[in-house]
Each structure stands twice: as structure tokens, then as C-alpha cells.
Design a protein around this motif. Structure first.
Motif, short mmCIF file in Angstrom:
data_model
loop_
_atom_site.label_atom_id
_atom_site.label_comp_id
_atom_site.label_asym_id
_atom_site.label_seq_id
_atom_site.Cartn_x
_atom_site.Cartn_y
_atom_site.Cartn_z
N PHE A 129 0.86 -1.17 0.00
CA PHE A 129 0.00 0.00 0.00
C PHE A 129 0.91 1.23 0.00
O PHE A 129 2.08 1.14 0.35
CB PHE A 129 -0.91 0.00 1.24
N PRO A 140 -6.74 -0.29 9.60
CA PRO A 140 -7.94 -0.91 9.02
C PRO A 140 -7.76 -1.30 7.55
O PRO A 140 -8.37 -2.27 7.10
CB PRO A 140 -9.02 0.18 9.18
N HIS A 141 -6.91 -0.58 6.81
CA HIS A 141 -6.65 -1.01 5.42
C HIS A 141 -6.00 -2.39 5.44
O HIS A 141 -6.28 -3.23 4.59
CB HIS A 141 -5.71 -0.03 4.70
N GLY A 144 -8.62 -4.90 6.00
CA GLY A 144 -9.40 -5.09 4.77
C GLY A 144 -8.62 -5.87 3.72
O GLY A 144 -9.17 -6.75 3.05
N ALA A 145 -7.33 -5.56 3.60
CA ALA A 145 -6.49 -6.30 2.65
C ALA A 145 -6.43 -7.77 3.08
O ALA A 145 -6.47 -8.68 2.23
CB ALA A 145 -5.09 -5.70 2.59
N ALA A 148 -9.54 -9.49 2.12
CA ALA A 148 -9.54 -9.81 0.68
C ALA A 148 -8.71 -11.07 0.41
O ALA A 148 -9.10 -11.91 -0.40
CB ALA A 148 -9.02 -8.63 -0.12
N LYS B 22 -17.27 -10.46 -6.58
CA LYS B 22 -16.35 -9.65 -5.78
C LYS B 22 -17.12 -8.71 -4.84
O LYS B 22 -16.52 -8.05 -3.99
CB LYS B 22 -15.44 -8.80 -6.69
N ILE B 23 -18.41 -8.62 -5.02
CA ILE B 23 -19.21 -7.75 -4.15
C ILE B 23 -19.40 -8.42 -2.78
O ILE B 23 -19.86 -9.56 -2.70
CB ILE B 23 -20.59 -7.43 -4.77
N VAL B 24 -19.02 -7.70 -1.73
CA VAL B 24 -19.17 -8.20 -0.36
C VAL B 24 -19.89 -7.13 0.45
O VAL B 24 -19.51 -5.97 0.43
CB VAL B 24 -17.78 -8.46 0.28
N GLY B 64 -12.47 1.76 6.88
CA GLY B 64 -11.04 1.55 6.61
C GLY B 64 -10.80 0.18 6.00
O GLY B 64 -10.05 0.03 5.03
N ALA B 65 -11.45 -0.84 6.55
CA ALA B 65 -11.29 -2.19 6.01
C ALA B 65 -11.84 -2.26 4.59
O ALA B 65 -11.27 -2.90 3.72
CB ALA B 65 -11.98 -3.21 6.91
N ILE B 67 -11.83 0.09 2.43
CA ILE B 67 -10.83 0.70 1.55
C ILE B 67 -9.74 -0.33 1.22
O ILE B 67 -9.33 -0.49 0.08
CB ILE B 67 -10.25 1.97 2.20
N GLY B 68 -9.30 -1.05 2.27
CA GLY B 68 -8.28 -2.09 2.06
C GLY B 68 -8.78 -3.22 1.18
O GLY B 68 -8.05 -3.74 0.33
N MET B 69 -10.05 -3.58 1.35
CA MET B 69 -10.65 -4.64 0.52
C MET B 69 -10.72 -4.18 -0.93
O MET B 69 -10.38 -4.92 -1.86
CB MET B 69 -12.07 -4.95 1.02
N ALA B 71 -9.02 -1.87 -2.44
CA ALA B 71 -7.69 -1.73 -3.06
C ALA B 71 -7.07 -3.09 -3.33
O ALA B 71 -6.05 -3.19 -4.00
CB ALA B 71 -6.78 -0.89 -2.16
N SER B 72 -7.68 -4.16 -2.79
CA SER B 72 -7.13 -5.51 -2.97
C SER B 72 -7.99 -6.36 -3.90
O SER B 72 -7.89 -7.58 -3.89
CB SER B 72 -7.03 -6.21 -1.61
N LEU B 74 -11.53 -6.45 -4.23
CA LEU B 74 -12.94 -6.71 -3.95
C LEU B 74 -13.77 -5.45 -4.22
O LEU B 74 -13.23 -4.39 -4.53
CB LEU B 74 -13.13 -7.17 -2.50
N MET B 100 -6.92 7.63 -2.48
CA MET B 100 -6.14 6.43 -2.80
C MET B 100 -5.80 6.34 -4.28
O MET B 100 -4.67 6.04 -4.66
CB MET B 100 -6.90 5.19 -2.33
N SER B 107 -2.84 3.47 -9.76
CA SER B 107 -2.50 2.04 -9.66
C SER B 107 -3.35 1.33 -8.60
O SER B 107 -3.47 0.12 -8.62
CB SER B 107 -1.00 1.85 -9.40
N MET B 108 -3.93 2.09 -7.68
CA MET B 108 -4.87 1.50 -6.72
C MET B 108 -6.19 2.24 -6.81
O MET B 108 -6.21 3.46 -6.90
CB MET B 108 -4.33 1.61 -5.30
N ASP B 164 -15.59 2.29 -10.63
CA ASP B 164 -14.30 2.08 -9.97
C ASP B 164 -13.97 3.21 -9.01
O ASP B 164 -12.81 3.53 -8.78
CB ASP B 164 -13.19 1.94 -11.02
#
Lengths: 357, 321
Positions: A129, A140-141, A144-145, A148, B22-24, B64-65, B67-69, B71-72, B74, B100, B107-108, B164
Motif C-alpha cells: 500500500f 484498518p486497510h 481489509g487487505a 480480501a 467480488k461484491i461483499v 477503513g477495512a 478501503i483495504g478490501m 484496493a485488494s 474486492l 487512494m 495504480s490502486m 471504480d
């Protein structure tokens, strides 16, 4: 009714290589061969050289405000080597050592610290990241990662970095709790460098360790000597294995910020020189050199050759980064997946007038 | 099918989830309970715990999670139980969701749809009636959508779930079950960034959205004025072209929203109309909004939320100026 223990817990502290380079053979990881130790040493030196160069560029006005890592190399390089290829990194803003070891292109690094987002562009290629500046918000990112990775069944673990001060933030707890509750492959690395700008670790929290905060979230939590690359490596490796089983971890690495918080502060204002001297004796790099020299694996000429190569690579990257020409259009054109008409008008007006410069 | 907004949104989620694995969905009480407004009712049974995730109480953590999902790889759809609780996640939205894509130069990405009930009029506790659309629109980087009827809700959500970008999908609580509408059974999409004409007229332009759409419609009908009523549907990016087109035609512009008056969406629209169509106007622009103070407790909400009479009186003022 008798009063019973509802829960009993303790935090284990591990050191494997002491400040003199002596190891505890029983604890020394079996998979850590001489060559790997040497590689870790080289990367720690590289991180320190990179750090020194960036600081010097900042002082010359050739880099923006910068957060040095000197003193914290073992924590970052130990984790880097404990991660598997493909594992995901979620850095804070002082993790250029681990980014370097994970394969970050050096010119991208310097472009970032010159103050251009383009320096972040390649981080995805190394599974990282971007740098996160608001303290703790990256955690939290990481959760989340990790969600995933579990969802997609990649088998990858996610390593998220935070400092001692960051563990007082809500996002830190929310992330480790989230990971614990949902069984996510997240390893939270607390790079406890004893100082959050001017606030010492003792004033950050009344908790005896930062690792014990992980116990509240129900996750595996340990403390290691963060200046001992071997102990950090072992903890990271074990945590990664647990993560792949859906068990998140927290590793508190006890280290020391030898330099300033960022280039904009003067640590002599709030901490004593004696304390810094005390930590100098526990330097993370010199102990590994002693260890390698003791085994006949390192000498002065190798040191000189390494330093020259690193310095050459760094200078080359600086030259490349300084040749980078920013394109101000890029601040408009990467906001959305499409260009709204109203934003386009703002961009056109800025471009037509040469940004009024 | 003839459905209310709750069912239309539920249907949009189900159809989109069938098409895109990919939708959660994640959030507080969205699984077994189906969400406090039952918007996600039945989706746990249909898609399982892997895709409909009950989370700990953790607004910042959930966003926050997500955002991480996102960017990964999902496409998370976090539900914030109430807009007033979502301010705990403001930092994640403003510091990270908005940036982001840009900070990584593309790229993300953060393909995420944040769903939350907004606005008042349903006699709830404090902090359950906020209208936060302007906060999320101000910075840039977040798409802000607010439907006012079941048909738009389904079409806009199905579109948002293919974008996106991070989308704030604001669902007016008062309109969840206020009326039903004929909605196609199958998938369809409505463009984001495009306003719609609720009705056409000549005497004035009334720009509104969300809970105020039915209020404006009724006020115009009662008054008998011939007005263009524009439902924004998307707050950011704003459909300036449609607003200007109508403003230039009628020469009189009113903006009606439930969020408080100062520094709001009405101010933004007024400024744009003034900058680009001032000399085609025959009267000063009028804003109708809640007063510039936080949403009061439910006993006082009728004194706060703009009603039909307030709009009618503004119509009179605009006609006579």
C-alpha cells in the motif's frame, strides 16, 4: 462463591542476538542460514545509507519533509525477510527500509520524497500500500487487505506497520479487533521506537507493554527486541504461518528512534543525550556485523565494496528521480475513473493560464 | 414489480451480487437482522456469511477495512447504520477513500459503495437524522448519490456497483417505505452525475433531491405554479448543465434541501447559477433549507425540516420578485 481467574495472560519477550552479536543457539531459527543473515545485514546497511542520503537531500532543499528510520533497521528488515514473496505490506510513513527490501524501485522512493504522488505508483507491483501519514489510519486497510486475501483464497499474509504512538489511536484497536473477530491473516507490527514526536513511550500509555493491547483483541501477541534482526525475523515468520491459518498476530518490536521524528523537529528539545547514547550501544547493525565477522563471513573490504555499491545505486536513483518532470495535469486526472465536466472546466482554466505561474 | 425503496435497493444488491462475486456486504446487524431498516433482509440466506458479513461495532474500522478490501480487488458495500454514526469514519473517507486513486496515480482504486440512511422526519433518536451530503461532496474524490424514489434507487445503485470509484449512496430514511413504484424486475442502470426532471414548467426552476422531492412536488401542485422540478440524484459531481439549461429558460431559481442552509449544496448551486447565468435571471436565487443548526431532537423536528408551506411561501416570494 470463590473468586476465580476469568483470564490469565502474559507477554513473552524474545531476544536471540544480543548487542555483542552473541546468539542463543537454541532459539536461533533453523531456516536462517549464513547467507540470509548476510543479506539482512546488507539491507540494514542499505536502509541506513538511503536514510542518510535522503536527510542530506532534505537539508539541501532537494527533498520534502522526511521521517528518518535510523536505529529501526532490524525491525523493518527482520519483518521483510520473515514475509513470503507475494505477502502484502501496509506501511506507515517511516518504513522505507522494508520497502527497499521488498523491492521498491529507488527512483520511485526519491520521487515520493521530492513530493510527487508518482513515487507511489509502483508500490502496488511490490504488494505494498502507499505511505499513510495520518497516524494509525493504515491499520484498518491492513484488516481489509487481509479480508480480501482470505476471501480470494490467495494464501497471502498482510503485514501492517504502526508506531508506539499509533497504538493509542482508535483505528489501531478497531483493526486488530476486526482481524480477531473475523479470523483474518493480518500481522500487526508495532515499531515501538520509544518516541511519538516529543511524547515518550512511558507517557503514551500506562500499559506495561504495547503487545498486551493485542490480548484485548484476542490475537496472538508477542514482544521482541526490535534491534535484533534475528528475533524479529523469527517472530514475523511465525506470525505469517499463523496468519495463513486465519490467526492474526501482533508483534511489538522494541527499538529506538535514533534521529528526529521528521526533519521538522529537534529532538534535543525533549530528550536527553544520555538516553540516545544508551541506545547507541544497542545498535541493530553493529551487532550483526560482529556476528558475521566472528564467523569469518564479513570483513572491511567487503564492507567497503558494499558501501560503494550502495552509494552508487543511490546516486543513480537520485539522478533519475531529479530528472522526473512532474505533470500538473495529473492532480486532476487521477481523482475519478472518469472526468466530471465541472472538474474538467477547472482543469482547462488552470492549464490555459499556465496555473497562474 | 411494485415496490418501495427498501425492496428496490435489496433487489439491486441481490442482482448485482449474482453477477459479480467480488461484491461483499459488510456492516453492523446486516446479516441475520437484515439491517436495522431491513434493507439487506434475506441476503445472508441467499449469499452466505462469506459475502454478507456482520462486523463488530466499528465505523472507522468498517470503512477503513472496506478501503483495504477495495484496493485488494474486492468490491465492498459497507453499510453505516446511521449517517450520524458515520462521522467516526470521516477520517477514513476524507483522508483515504478520496485520495487512494490519486496518491497512487491510478495504480490502486477504491471501488466501494458506502450505503447509509440519511435525513429525518421519522421521529428517531438524536444523530439518526443527519443530512451529510455536503461534507462528502466538498473535498472531491467521493461520488455522492441520493435517490428519491424506488426506480432511481435501484438503477443508481446498480450503476454505482460497477464504478471504480468510492460512492456514498445516501438513502433517505423517510422515503424508504413512503410509497411504492413500478420497477423493472431485471437489471438496469441510471447514469451517475445526471439529474432528472420530475416535471417541466416555465415559471421557475426548483432544484432539489432526497426527502425534499415529494415536498416540493406537493407544494408546486398545491400552488399551481408551472415549474421545472429538477431532482439532482447525484450531488457530486453536480449536473451543472441541466441546472443551467433550466435556469436560463425560466429565469428564476430556487434550491430546496433538508440539510441546513449555510455552506451547503444550495450555496454551491446558487454560486454556479450566479457565475454562469446571472444575466439571464429575473430574480435573486432563493434557498429553502433547514436552519443553520444541528438537527434537533424529534419533538422539534417539525420546526426544523422544511415543509410544503415553507416551499409554497418561497414560490410566492420568487414569483413576486
Amino acid at each position: 462463591m470463590p473468586i476465580v481467574d476469568a483470564f490469565d495472560c502474559s507477554i513473552k519477550y524474545t531476544q536471540i542476538m544480543d548487542a555483542d552479536g552473541k546468539i542463543d543457539a537454541a532459539l536461533f531459527p533453523k531456516d536462517l542460514d549464513d547467507d540470509k543473515v548476510k543479506q539482512m545485514y546488507i539491507y540494514m546497511c542499505f536502509a541506513r545509507a538511503l536514510d542518510a542520503k535522503t536527510l542530506s537531500l532534505q537539508r539541501q532543499g532537494r527533498a520534502a519533509t522526511f521521517a528518518p528510520l535510523v536505529g529501526e533497521e532490524a525491525t523493518q528488515i527482520g519483518v521483510a525477510f520473515g514475509m513470503s514473496e507475494g505477502d502484502i505490506l501496509v506501511p506507515s510513513f517511516r518504513q522505507h527500509g522494508i520497502l527497499l527490501a521488498r523491492g521498491m524501485p529507488l527512483d520511485s522512493y526519491f520521487i515520493y520524497w521530492r513530493g510527487f504522488e508518482e513515487g507511489n505508483k509502483t508500490l502496488k507491483d511490490i504488494g505494498s500500500f502507499p505511505v499513510a501519514v495520518p497516524v494509525g489510519t493504515q491499520m484498518p486497510h491492513g484488516a481489509g487487505a487481509a479480508f480480501a486475501q482470505k476471501y480470494l483464497g490467495t494464501g497471502k499474509a498482510v503485514f501492517a506497520f504502526i508506531g508506539d504512538g499509533g497504538t493509542s489511536e482508535g483505528d489501531f484497536y478497531e483493526a486488530i479487533n476486526f482481524a480477531g473477530a473475523l479470523g483474518l491473516p493480518l500481522v500487526s507490527v508495532v515499531e515501538n521506537n520509544q518516541w511519538a514526536i516529543s511524547l515518550p513511550r512511558s507517557r503514551q500509555t500506562a500499559a506495561k507493554t504495547l503487545a498486551q493491547k493485542g490480548i484485548a483483541a484476542g490475537i496472538n501477541s508477542v514482544q521482541v527486541d526490535g534491534n535484533d534482526v534475528v528475533a524479529v525475523y523469527k517472530a514475523a515468520k511465525e506470525a505469517a504461518a499463523l496468519a495463513r491459518e486465519g490467526k492474526p498476530s501482533l508483534i511489538e518490536c522494541v527499538t529506538y528512534r535514533m534521529s528526529m521524528h521528521t526533519t521538522s523537529d529537534d529532538p534535543t528539545k525533549y530528550r536527553s543525550g544520555a538516553e540516545v547514547e544508551e541506545w547507541k550501544a544497542k545498535d541493530p547493525i553493529s551487532r550483526v556485523r560482529k556476528y558475521l565477522e566472528g564467523k569469518g563471513l564479513w570483513n572491511d573490504s567487503m564492507e567497503k565494496e558494499m558501501a560503494e555499491k550502495q552509494s552508487h545505486d543511490i546516486d543513480e536513483a537520485v539522478a533519475k528521480a531529479e530528472a522526473f518532470k512532474p505533470d500538473p495535469k495529473s492532480i486532476f486526472e487521477n481523482l475519478y475513473s472518469f472526468m466530471p465536466q465541472t472538474l474538467k472546466e477547472e482543469e482547462d482554466s488552470a492549464l490555459a493560464s499556465g496555473f497562474w505561474m | 414489480m411494485n415496490v418501495n425503496m427498501v425492496s428496490a435497493i435489496n433487489n439491486a444488491l441481490a442482482l448485482s451480487m449474482e453477477k459479480d462475486d467480488k461484491i461483499v456486504l459488510l456492516g453492523e446487524d446486516i446479516g441475520k437482522d437484515g439491517g436495522v431498516f431491513r434493507v439487506t433482509d434475506g441476503l445472508l440466506d441467499k449469499f452466505g456469511e462469506k459475502r454478507v458479513v456482520d462486523t463488530p461495532l466499528s465505523e472507522s474500522g468498517i470503512i477503513g477495512a472496506s478501503i483495504g478490501m477495495a484496493a485488494s480487488g474486492l468490491r465492498p458495500v459497507p453499510e453505516m447504520q446511521f449517517a450520524g454514526f458515520m462521522f467516526l469514519a470521516f477520517s477514513q473517507l476524507i483522508n483515504h477513500a478520496t485520495r487512494m486513486r490519486s496518491r497512487t496515480r491510478g495504480s490502486m482504486k477504491v471501488p466501494m459503495v458506502v450505503r447509509t440512511p440519511v435525513s429525518g422526519g421519522v421521529k428517531t433518536l438524536e444523530h439518526h437524522s443527519e443530512s451529510p451530503e455536503e461534507y462528502y461532496s466538498h473535498m472531491g474524490g467521493l461520488i455522492v448519490v441520493e435517490p428519491s424514489n424506488p426506480y432511481d434507487a435501484k438503477g443508481l445503485l446498480m450503476r454505482a456497483l460497477k464504478m471504480d470509484d468510492p460512492v456514498m449512496f445516501l438513502e433517505p430514511t423517510k422515503l424508504y417505505r413512503l410509497f411504492k413504484q413500478d420497477v423493472p424486475d431485471g437489471p438496469y442502470e441510471i447514469d451517475i452525475g445526471k439529474a432528472s426532471y420530475v416535471q417541466k414548467g416555465d415559471a421557475m426552476t426548483i432544484v432539489t433531491y432526497g426527502t425534499m422531492v415529494p415536498v416540493v412536488k406537493n407544494a408546486v401542485e398545491k400552488h399551481g405554479v408551472s415549474a421545472d422540478i429538477i431532482d439532482l440524484r447525484t450531488i457530486n459531481p453536480i449536473d451543472e448543465a441541466t441546472i443551467l439549461e433550466s435556469a436560463k429558460k425560466t429565469g428564476k431559481v430556487m434550491i430546496v434541501h433538508e440539510a441546513s442552509l449555510s455552506f451547503g449544496v444550495g450555496a454551491e448551486i446558487s454560486a454556479r447559477v450566479a457565475e454562469k447565468a446571472m444575466f439571464e435571471l429575473s430574480a435573486p436565487i432563493i434557498r429553502v433549507a433547514a436552519p443553520s443548526l444541528p438537527y434537533p431532537m424529534p419533538g422539534y423536528e417539525n420546526y426544523y425540516v422544511p415543509n410544503e408551506k415553507k416551499v409554497e411561501s418561497a414560490i410566492d416570494r420568487l414569483l413576486s420578485s
